[in-house]
Design an enzyme around this catalytic site. Structure first.
Site, PDB file in Angstrom:
ATOM      1  N   ASP A   1      -9.437  -5.143  -5.178  1.00 23.66           N
ATOM      2  CA  ASP A   1      -8.590  -4.192  -4.473  1.00 23.66           C
ATOM      3  C   ASP A   1      -9.111  -2.767  -4.578  1.00 23.66           C
ATOM      4  O   ASP A   1      -9.641  -2.358  -5.618  1.00 23.66           O
ATOM      5  CB  ASP A   1      -7.186  -4.248  -5.102  1.00 23.66           C
ATOM      6  CG  ASP A   1      -6.068  -3.849  -4.174  1.00 23.66           C
ATOM      7  OD1 ASP A   1      -6.308  -3.042  -3.265  1.00 23.66           O
ATOM      8  OD2 ASP A   1      -4.945  -4.347  -4.388  1.00 23.66           O
TER       9      ASP A   1
ATOM     10  N   HIS B   1      -7.428  -5.855  -0.828  1.00 23.52           N
ATOM     11  CA  HIS B   1      -6.198  -5.107  -0.577  1.00 23.52           C
ATOM     12  C   HIS B   1      -5.179  -5.892   0.251  1.00 23.52           C
ATOM     13  O   HIS B   1      -4.068  -5.421   0.458  1.00 23.52           O
ATOM     14  CB  HIS B   1      -6.568  -3.804   0.151  1.00 23.52           C
ATOM     15  CG  HIS B   1      -5.523  -2.753   0.141  1.00 23.52           C
ATOM     16  ND1 HIS B   1      -4.925  -2.295  -1.015  1.00 23.52           N
ATOM     17  CD2 HIS B   1      -4.963  -2.034   1.170  1.00 23.52           C
ATOM     18  CE1 HIS B   1      -4.053  -1.341  -0.709  1.00 23.52           C
ATOM     19  NE2 HIS B   1      -4.044  -1.177   0.598  1.00 23.52           N
TER      20      HIS B   1
ATOM     21  N   SER C   1       0.849  -1.191   0.000  1.00 26.33           N
ATOM     22  CA  SER C   1       0.000   0.000   0.000  1.00 26.33           C
ATOM     23  C   SER C   1       0.892   1.251   0.000  1.00 26.33           C
ATOM     24  O   SER C   1       1.753   1.389  -0.873  1.00 26.33           O
ATOM     25  CB  SER C   1      -0.967  -0.063   1.186  1.00 26.33           C
ATOM     26  OG  SER C   1      -2.017   0.861   1.044  1.00 26.33           O
TER      27      SER C   1
END
Length: 299
Positions: A250, A277, A110
């Site tokens: 995601d 995610h 991320s």
């Protein structure tokens, strides 16, 4: 759950301290995998299962970025303090302090993937490989895609979110309930959430200083200092073998990640069909297989 650490502690970073955790032997032969967590303002906890790479001979370093977890908390520092360069400097400092700056692999998830990419464009001599997991290459582009995902939420949810965002009442229970709908679709689809992920989730809200300053009140309402930030123009400078990872569901959509594939020379892209995610938690066996295959290919 990850393996028990072989070492942990803190290293000085200017006037502050960075907490770290090592699994395996750092100087055993293979380059250590340094795990860069998301946020900004999260913690290492939700990525702990990556310590299991040590079972296959790859030492693993986790750390908490300054501002959260076991590292120095600085709740009185304003947004001008929390910069991308600060976290790049912290990462460089950690690599030197642990004596691994001459040979290492970065795995960033991320925001951590964005940070790892920014580190790689400087072409550090010791970087052997790069994994960019579930990361957008451009926050402005990502915001466009997040707006698309929000409009696809069940009727009334985005309207509730927008109402509270306009009124600056994003700390309300109603906003958080609506926020949860997005999170369960596009952040972590497991029910219940794994303990390690829950630990990091609550760490953010126990001290949201960094998250609020750089990101905003939620994953999809980015109004902090990162809202205009992008690494796209620098991506062609990355020289090391690079693996991209995203989930089919995601919050980082294919369009958000596409610049990594287009601009990083030789980048490979793996999409996890049953994940959002957190594919390392949602499809852990396949995640480990994909990652180990890439690590074994490194020169």
């Amino acid at each position: 759950m990850g393996l028990a650490p072989s070492a942990r502690g803190t290293v000085p970073f200017g006037e502050h301290r960075t907490w770290y955790r090592v699994t395996g032997e750092l100087h055993s032969g293979r380059p250590p995998v340094v795990v860069v967590h998301g946020g900004p303002g999260s913690t290492h906890d939700y990525l702990l299962n990556l310590s299991e790479l040590a079972d296959d001979g790859w030492p693993v370093v986790h750390y908490d970025q300054i501002g959260n977890g076991g590292s120095s908390h600085l709740p009185d520092h304003g947004a001008d303090f929390w910069t991308v360069q600060l976290f790049l400097d912290e990462l460089d400092n950690l690599l030197r302090a642990l004596g691994i700056a001459d040979r290492y692999v970065l795995l960033g998830h991320s925001w951590g993937g964005v940070l790892a990419a920014a580190h790689a464009v400087a072409r550090p001599a010791g970087l052997r490989g790069l994994v960019i997991a579930n990361a957008p290459a451009s926050y402005p582009l990502w915001l466009e895609e997040l707006a698309v995902l929000r409009r696809q939420l069940p009727p009334g949810v985005n309207e509730t979110l927008l109402r509270h965002e306009a009124a600056d009442t994003t700390d309300s229970a109603e906003y958080h309930q609506a926020m949860q709908v997005f999170y369960e679709r596009h952040v972590c689809r497991l029910k219940p959430w794994p303990r390690d992920y829950t630990a990091s989730f609550y760490e953010v809200y126990n001290d949201p200083t960094v998250y609020y300053a750089m990101n905003g009140p939620s994953e999809f309402h980015v109004i902090g200092t990162l809202r205009e930030w992008s690494v796209v123009d620098a991506l062609p400078r990355i020289e090391v073998p690079t693996l991209m990872i995203t989930g089919r569901h995601d919050e980082v959509t294919p369009r958000s990640a596409q610049p990594f594939r287009d601009l990083v020379p030789g980048a490979r892209w793996e999409i996890f069909e049953e994940s959002s995610h957190m594919p390392h938690l949602e499809e852990p066996e396949r995640f480990r297989e994909v990652l180990l295959a890439r690590l074994r290919d490194l020169p």
